[in-house]
Enzyme design. Structure first.
Site, PDB file in Angstrom:
ATOM      1  N   GLY A 236       0.854  -1.192   0.000  1.00 13.75           N
ATOM      2  CA  GLY A 236       0.000   0.000   0.000  1.00 13.75           C
ATOM      3  C   GLY A 236       0.880   1.228   0.000  1.00 13.75           C
TER       4      GLY A 236
ATOM      5  N   CYS B 252       5.390  -5.951   1.698  1.00 16.38           N
ATOM      6  CA  CYS B 252       5.696  -4.515   1.586  1.00 16.38           C
ATOM      7  C   CYS B 252       5.038  -3.708   2.708  1.00 16.38           C
ATOM      8  CB  CYS B 252       5.320  -4.011   0.191  1.00 16.38           C
ATOM      9  SG  CYS B 252       6.041  -2.404  -0.150  1.00 16.38           S
ATOM     10  N   TYR B 253       4.003  -2.936   2.399  1.00 16.05           N
ATOM     11  CA  TYR B 253       3.304  -2.236   3.486  1.00 16.05           C
ATOM     12  C   TYR B 253       2.814  -3.249   4.517  1.00 16.05           C
ATOM     13  CZ  TYR B 253      -0.162   0.669   5.924  1.00 16.05           C
ATOM     14  OH  TYR B 253      -0.882   1.340   6.881  1.00 16.05           O
TER      15      TYR B 253
ATOM     16  N   HIS C 262       8.340  -7.643  -3.219  1.00 15.65           N
ATOM     17  CA  HIS C 262       7.082  -8.107  -3.819  1.00 15.65           C
ATOM     18  C   HIS C 262       7.246  -9.475  -4.478  1.00 15.65           C
ATOM     19  CE1 HIS C 262       4.632  -4.480  -3.328  1.00 15.65           C
ATOM     20  NE2 HIS C 262       5.782  -3.819  -3.440  1.00 15.65           N
TER      21      HIS C 262
ATOM     22  N   GLU D 197       4.969 -11.283  -5.646  1.00 15.38           N
ATOM     23  CA  GLU D 197       3.923 -11.498  -6.650  1.00 15.38           C
ATOM     24  C   GLU D 197       4.308 -11.003  -8.043  1.00 15.38           C
ATOM     25  OE1 GLU D 197       4.004  -9.313  -4.276  1.00 15.38           O
ATOM     26  OE2 GLU D 197       2.839  -7.520  -4.658  1.00 15.38           O
TER      27      GLU D 197
ATOM     28  N   ASP E  30     -17.918 -12.524 -20.970  1.00 13.37           N
ATOM     29  CA  ASP E  30     -18.395 -12.496 -19.586  1.00 13.37           C
ATOM     30  C   ASP E  30     -19.895 -12.737 -19.498  1.00 13.37           C
ATOM     31  OD1 ASP E  30     -15.797 -11.814 -19.231  1.00 13.37           O
ATOM     32  OD2 ASP E  30     -16.171  -9.689 -18.860  1.00 13.37           O
TER      33      ASP E  30
ATOM     34  N   LYS F 113     -10.361 -12.884 -15.645  1.00 17.06           N
ATOM     35  CA  LYS F 113     -10.730 -13.172 -17.031  1.00 17.06           C
ATOM     36  C   LYS F 113     -10.378 -14.600 -17.477  1.00 17.06           C
ATOM     37  CE  LYS F 113     -12.555 -11.294 -20.585  1.00 17.06           C
ATOM     38  NZ  LYS F 113     -13.640 -10.307 -20.568  1.00 17.06           N
TER      39      LYS F 113
END
Ligand code: XMP
Length: 511
Positions: free
Chosen positions: A55, A82-83, A169, A171, A227, A367
């Site tokens: 964040g 991180c945050y 990070h 990710e 979708d 998606k």
């Protein structure tokens, strides 16, 4: 659903990526805003693990997002990122402050010690850092398990409580062993088994809707895109003819699209389908409107009005289905990231509507997961793998005021470009490709005469998730064929340009 990991969102730009990375390993992860879930709810749901996202704030700033420190005493493993790393330290009684004059940004060398979180990670590798603050004093019971040259506490652990946190990070793909680290956390620390399949989602959704909507009439907004097609077929399997699909042709669709939607869903799938031809009505409302957000809002509201009217003709309708997916929900500010564009199927929704409830069967799916669900449901590949098309249609690809003539120019140019891309070898790398009518006119020459015609911009992006995107390196010969055909075959166009901007700073659509 058996196994779940909770991602508590503190406003980081990679919040979705964390959930995706976990789901890629067949563990269901859901994102909740830090102020939308309590420790009590966490206990009740029984999550296998919790991740705190990054964040933009400083934990010591009073206005920054915080969480009930009890979360660290639930016996559920935690991974702070991180945050989230700094918040973990702060909540556990450590000290956080500025990391010296500059902080760390970008690729940084990471040195890890022996710990289950780093199983399979060499003692020296590369990680992605983006921080100004650092953990300055460790909380009691914690020890450092990784560092960088500038950051003495790049990762820490409280082994007894299974609380881990990392300053970098894991990710993002720039962190060499990020995937390994996340996988160590979910499997070796949290003990997840990784048996979540999209088929489970489809089966349980059909079962749930069969019970929940039995005997009720449900109205579905079908657009022809992936979708809404997946949402509709899923509901159709659950409640059959009680699902009435309304397909609003707002006149902002691509060439021949309306007819093909009618053919596929009405005839082939044999759904209860009503096609409403509302081109004049939409264009009337949009007359003179040039501001992008106003266009979107008008289209969104008009959609709802049309559905309400159709609903009245049909008789009592209890529910309305929409094909909203996870990124729409988060990008529209219902998650924590700030509003980027109001996606019509969320942001433009008027507050007073005639339906009891809106059902969004795909609102927790990304998606690629929607496509997998579509295949599971037996929807033909050409629909499942179709490129995305925005709800407001060509309205967001035609700059300035919309008119039928301009829309026809755009439709013809767009059809040519798509055809050329589809014929070429670049197709698998082009995730979304289309034409834009720029509303700019310029001087040209044709035969011996001066022309003054429109400029068409061609746009193609290569992306995994549409959150970030690169422009596709379309071969020059493909661009040349598209340009030459468009200027020859589409009346009123005398110039074609190719958009070479990535997202950010641009977005995929032009409006
Ligand atoms: P942007 O332009 O925001 O687009 O970078 C990212 C992806 O979202 C699609 N998009 C929309 N989809 N309603 C939708 O259903 C919308 O209002 C909307 N706006 C953008 C866009 O086509 C791209 O795939």
């Amino acid at each position: 659903m058996a196994e779940k990991v909770l991602v508590i969102d503190f406003g980081g730009q990679y919040n979705q990526l964390i959930a995706r990375r976990i789901r890629e390993q067949k563990v269901y992860a859901e994102i909740k805003n830090y102020d939308k879930i309590t420790v009590e709810e966490i206990k009740k749901t029984g999550y296998k693990g919790i991740v705190f996202t990054g964040g933009p704030n400083s934990v010591y700033d009073e206005k920054s997002p915080h969480f009930d420190p009890e979360v660290l005493n639930l016996g559920i493993p935690v991974l702070g990122i991180c945050y989230g790393h700094q918040l973990t330290a702060y909540m556990a009684g450590g000290k956080v402050g500025p990391a010296g004059s500059s902080g760390e940004y970008g690729k940084v060398k990471l040195f890890v010690s022996d710990n289950v979180l780093f199983d399979g990670v060499p003692s020296e590798s590369v990680c992605w850092m983006s921080h100004f603050d650092s953990v300055l004093t460790l909380p009691e019971g914690y020890k450092v398990i990784a560092k960088t040259e500038k950051c003495p506490c790049a990762a820490m652990v409280n082994e007894e409580k299974k609380i881990y946190s990392v300053q970098f990070h894991p990710e993002v793909t720039h962190t060499e062993y990020g995937k390994t680290i996340l996988s160590n956390f979910i499997f070796k620390v949290c003990g997840c088994s990784g048996d979540w399949e999209i088929g489970d989602f489809v089966k349980s959704a059909i079962k749930e809707y069969k019970t929940r909507l039995g005997g009720k009439k449900v109205l579905c907004a079908l657009s022809g895109g992936v979708d809404s097609a997946v949402a509709a077929v899923l509901l159709h399997k659950a409640i059959g003819r009680n699902l009435i699909c309304v397909f609003v042709d707002h006149g902002l669709l691509r060439k021949n699209e309306g007819d093909s939607v009618e053919e596929t869903f009405g005839n082939k799938f044999n759904m209860n389908l009503i096609r409403v031809n509302a081109e004049d009505r939409f264009l009337g409302k949009l007359k003179g409107v040039t501001e992008p957000e106003r266009k979107r809002k008008i289209i969104g509201e008009e959609f709802i009005r049309v559905f309400e009217e159709e609903g009245r003709k049909i008789g009592k309708v209890d529910y309305l289905v929409q094909g909203t997916i996870y990124p729409d929900v988060i990008e529209s500010g219902r998650g924590d990231a700030s509003t980027i564009k109001s996606h019509h199927n969320v942001g433009g929704l008027p507050s007073v509507i005639d339906f009891e409830e809106i059902i969004e069967p795909l609102r927790y799916l990304f998606k690629d997961e929607v496509r997998a669900a579509g295949e599971e449901l037996g929807i033909p590949k050409e629909i499942v793998w179709r490129q995305p098309f925005p709800g407001p249609g060509l309205a967001v690809r035609l700059i300035g005021e919309l008119t039928k003539d301009k829309l026809d120019v755009l439709r013809d140019a767009d059809a040519i470009f798509r055809e050329e891309v589809e014929k070429s070898e670049i197709r698998p790398y082009a995730n979304q490709y289309f034409a834009v009518l720029t509303d700019t006119k310029s001087v040209g020459v044709m035969g011996d005469a001066r022309t003054y015609g429109y400029t068409i911009a061609l746009r193609s992006v290569t992306t995994d998730d549409f959150m970030t995107a690169d422009w596709t390196r379309i071969p020059f010969d493909v661009l040349e064929r598209a340009s030459s055909r468009i200027t020859n075959e589409v009346k009123g166009v005398n110039r074609v340009v190719y958009d070479i901007t990535s997202k950010p700073p641009a977005t995929v659509e032009w409006e």
